[in-house]
Enzyme design. Structure first.
Site, mmCIF file in Angstrom:
data_model
loop_
_atom_site.group_PDB
_atom_site.id
_atom_site.type_symbol
_atom_site.label_atom_id
_atom_site.label_comp_id
_atom_site.label_asym_id
_atom_site.label_seq_id
_atom_site.Cartn_x
_atom_site.Cartn_y
_atom_site.Cartn_z
ATOM 1 N N MET A 200 0.854 -1.197 0.000
ATOM 2 C CA MET A 200 0.000 0.000 0.000
ATOM 3 C C MET A 200 0.888 1.245 0.000
ATOM 4 O O MET A 200 0.457 2.323 0.410
ATOM 5 C CB MET A 200 -0.925 -0.008 1.216
ATOM 6 C CG MET A 200 -1.879 -1.206 1.205
ATOM 7 S SD MET A 200 -3.413 -0.935 2.109
ATOM 8 C CE MET A 200 -2.804 -0.643 3.750
ATOM 9 N N GLY A 201 2.132 1.113 -0.446
ATOM 10 C CA GLY A 201 3.043 2.253 -0.464
ATOM 11 C C GLY A 201 3.554 2.563 0.935
ATOM 12 O O GLY A 201 3.562 1.681 1.804
ATOM 13 N N ALA A 202 3.995 3.840 1.154
ATOM 14 C CA ALA A 202 4.664 4.220 2.413
ATOM 15 C C ALA A 202 5.777 3.206 2.688
ATOM 16 O O ALA A 202 5.883 2.658 3.795
ATOM 17 C CB ALA A 202 3.666 4.310 3.568
ATOM 18 N N LEU A 203 6.572 2.966 1.674
ATOM 19 C CA LEU A 203 7.533 1.862 1.705
ATOM 20 C C LEU A 203 8.670 2.144 2.684
ATOM 21 O O LEU A 203 9.139 3.272 2.815
ATOM 22 C CB LEU A 203 8.103 1.623 0.298
ATOM 23 C CG LEU A 203 7.065 1.330 -0.784
ATOM 24 C CD1 LEU A 203 7.741 1.088 -2.132
ATOM 25 C CD2 LEU A 203 6.184 0.131 -0.417
ATOM 26 N N HIS B 184 9.768 -3.432 3.273
ATOM 27 C CA HIS B 184 9.296 -3.655 1.892
ATOM 28 C C HIS B 184 10.476 -3.894 0.956
ATOM 29 O O HIS B 184 10.401 -4.730 0.042
ATOM 30 C CB HIS B 184 8.526 -2.426 1.384
ATOM 31 C CG HIS B 184 7.227 -2.166 2.079
ATOM 32 N ND1 HIS B 184 7.023 -1.088 2.901
ATOM 33 C CD2 HIS B 184 6.052 -2.848 2.054
ATOM 34 C CE1 HIS B 184 5.780 -1.102 3.349
ATOM 35 N NE2 HIS B 184 5.177 -2.160 2.862
ATOM 36 N N LYS C 124 5.385 -10.123 9.097
ATOM 37 C CA LYS C 124 4.937 -9.211 10.165
ATOM 38 C C LYS C 124 3.424 -9.287 10.313
ATOM 39 O O LYS C 124 2.898 -9.375 11.402
ATOM 40 C CB LYS C 124 5.381 -7.779 9.851
ATOM 41 C CG LYS C 124 5.711 -6.991 11.065
ATOM 42 C CD LYS C 124 4.751 -5.944 11.553
ATOM 43 C CE LYS C 124 4.000 -5.106 10.624
ATOM 44 N NZ LYS C 124 2.744 -4.642 11.257
ATOM 45 N N ASP C 125 2.719 -9.280 9.171
ATOM 46 C CA ASP C 125 1.265 -9.445 9.199
ATOM 47 C C ASP C 125 0.989 -10.938 8.997
ATOM 48 O O ASP C 125 0.609 -11.389 7.905
ATOM 49 C CB ASP C 125 0.619 -8.582 8.107
ATOM 50 C CG ASP C 125 0.833 -7.102 8.395
ATOM 51 O OD1 ASP C 125 0.592 -6.673 9.531
ATOM 52 O OD2 ASP C 125 1.286 -6.372 7.498
ATOM 53 N N ARG D 282 2.951 2.297 9.671
ATOM 54 C CA ARG D 282 2.242 3.101 10.676
ATOM 55 C C ARG D 282 3.149 3.499 11.845
ATOM 56 O O ARG D 282 2.713 4.274 12.708
ATOM 57 C CB ARG D 282 1.011 2.352 11.177
ATOM 58 C CG ARG D 282 -0.106 2.265 10.117
ATOM 59 C CD ARG D 282 -1.373 1.679 10.706
ATOM 60 N NE ARG D 282 -2.504 1.747 9.809
ATOM 61 C CZ ARG D 282 -2.967 0.719 9.090
ATOM 62 N NH1 ARG D 282 -2.357 -0.460 9.136
ATOM 63 N NH2 ARG D 282 -4.025 0.870 8.316
HETATM 64 O O1 PAF Z 1 0.051 -5.703 3.712
HETATM 65 C C1 PAF Z 1 -0.403 -4.801 2.971
HETATM 66 O O2 PAF Z 1 0.249 -3.807 2.699
HETATM 67 C C2 PAF Z 1 -1.813 -4.933 2.408
HETATM 68 O O3 PAF Z 1 -2.661 -5.536 3.318
HETATM 69 C C3 PAF Z 1 -1.848 -5.654 1.047
HETATM 70 C C4 PAF Z 1 -1.413 -7.110 1.175
HETATM 71 C C5 PAF Z 1 -0.961 -4.937 0.054
HETATM 72 C C6 PAF Z 1 -3.285 -5.653 0.509
HETATM 73 O O4 PAF Z 1 -3.770 -4.362 0.344
#
Ligand code: PAF
Length: 279
Positions: free
Chosen positions: A26-29, A33, A147-148, A185
């Site tokens: 979702m960017g904000a790399l 990332h 992480k997620d 975040r």
């Molecule tokens: O982890 C994320 O950044 C988001 O949940 C994803 C997998 C890009 C889906 O929008």
């Protein structure tokens, strides 16, 4: 910017040749990332990074509108990591019938526990957008951060169950020097909160160290360490690696807690000893 190309429409993606690796973001790399991109780079001929802040995974009142958007910095990081294509679609491209009136992916029972209990519509939005990205980019392999962890487990399960033909690869969490897991975040943390945020990784260390004493000891050790920092968790959970209930052996310890504005998530693998008799 090397060979990096920004692509906005599905039609532009059709011209891709050879095998494709996808890193959805979702960017904000951040450096986490970049590690995903570096991991993905040798896995295919073409490396695609998607940048799309997905509205359907945010509930009303969450931070969709002010989710950090750092486009120029994101492109620089992608170029540096050897990305070929940045796919940055408009909302109308991803949701041609609107975001309310959609065929959505049902995450099933694993999407209703842990994060799903607190954010009931979240994984429906995540799995839906990831399925759409898989359909548009047609990757051979897709790389996500550990992480997620629940997200990763659900995406794996979706790819397998819906026969999407994509290999889903998980990458270890990248941490700041004091142990805080990198997250887009984290930039919301005020200085004093940033210091307390280390509570999560320290709680994981404490929980992992108690692994041989069983699940209850792990949860007690982790919860006590969070309390040392005045952090009240949303959950401290011990599951099997695929998110079902463990009794002993390989497991995962997952913690979520709000520290100031952001909710922080972190997790670690651990090995559990047998549950003591009578407990
Ligand atoms: O982890 C994320 O950044 C988001 O949940 C994803 C997998 C890009 C889906 O929008």
């Amino acid at each position: 910017m090397n060979g990096l190309r920004v692509v906005r429409t599905p039609a532009d993606l059709r011209a891709l040749e050879g095998t494709i690796a996808l890193v959805p973001t979702m960017g904000a790399l951040h450096d986490g990332h970049v590690q995903l991109m570096k991991h993905a780079r040798p896995l295919a001929d073409t490396l695609v990074v998607s940048i799309f802040v997905n509205p359907t995974q945010f509930a009303p009142g969450e931070d969709f509108a002010d989710y950090p958007r750092t486009w120029d910095d994101d492109l620089a990081r992608c170029a540096e990591a050897g990305v070929d294509i940045v796919f940055a679609p408009e909302v109308a491209t991803m949701y041609p019938y609107g975001t309310d009136d959609q065929v959505m992916v049902d995450p099933g029972p694993l999407g209703a526990i842990l994060e799903g209990e607190l954010r009931p519509t979240h994984f429906r939005g995540v799995l839906t957008v990831v399925a759409k990205l898989f359909g548009l980019v047609r990757p051979d392999v897709a790389v996500f951060g550990e992480k997620d962890y629940q997200q990763l487990a659900l995406i794996r399960r979706m790819a397998e169950t819906l026969c999407l033909g994509v290999e889903v690869v998980g990458c270890p969490t990248v941490r700041e020097v004091d142990g805080l897991a990198m997250s887009s975040r984290n930039r919301y943390l005020e200085p004093a909160e940033r210091e307390r945020a280390v509570a999560l990784s320290q709680a994981l260390d404490a929980g992992v160290a108690a692994g041989s004493q069983g699940v209850d000891a792990v949860r007690a050790a982790a919860t006590a360490r969070l309390a040392d920092f005045g952090v009240v968790p949303d959950y401290v959970a011990v599951t099997s690696p695929d998110l079902s209930d463990p009794t002993s052996g390989e497991a995962r310890l997952l913690i979520a807690a709000r520290v100031g504005r952001p909710r922080l998530l972190d997790n670690r693998a651990l090995t559990l000893g047998p549950t003591p008799e009578g407990s």
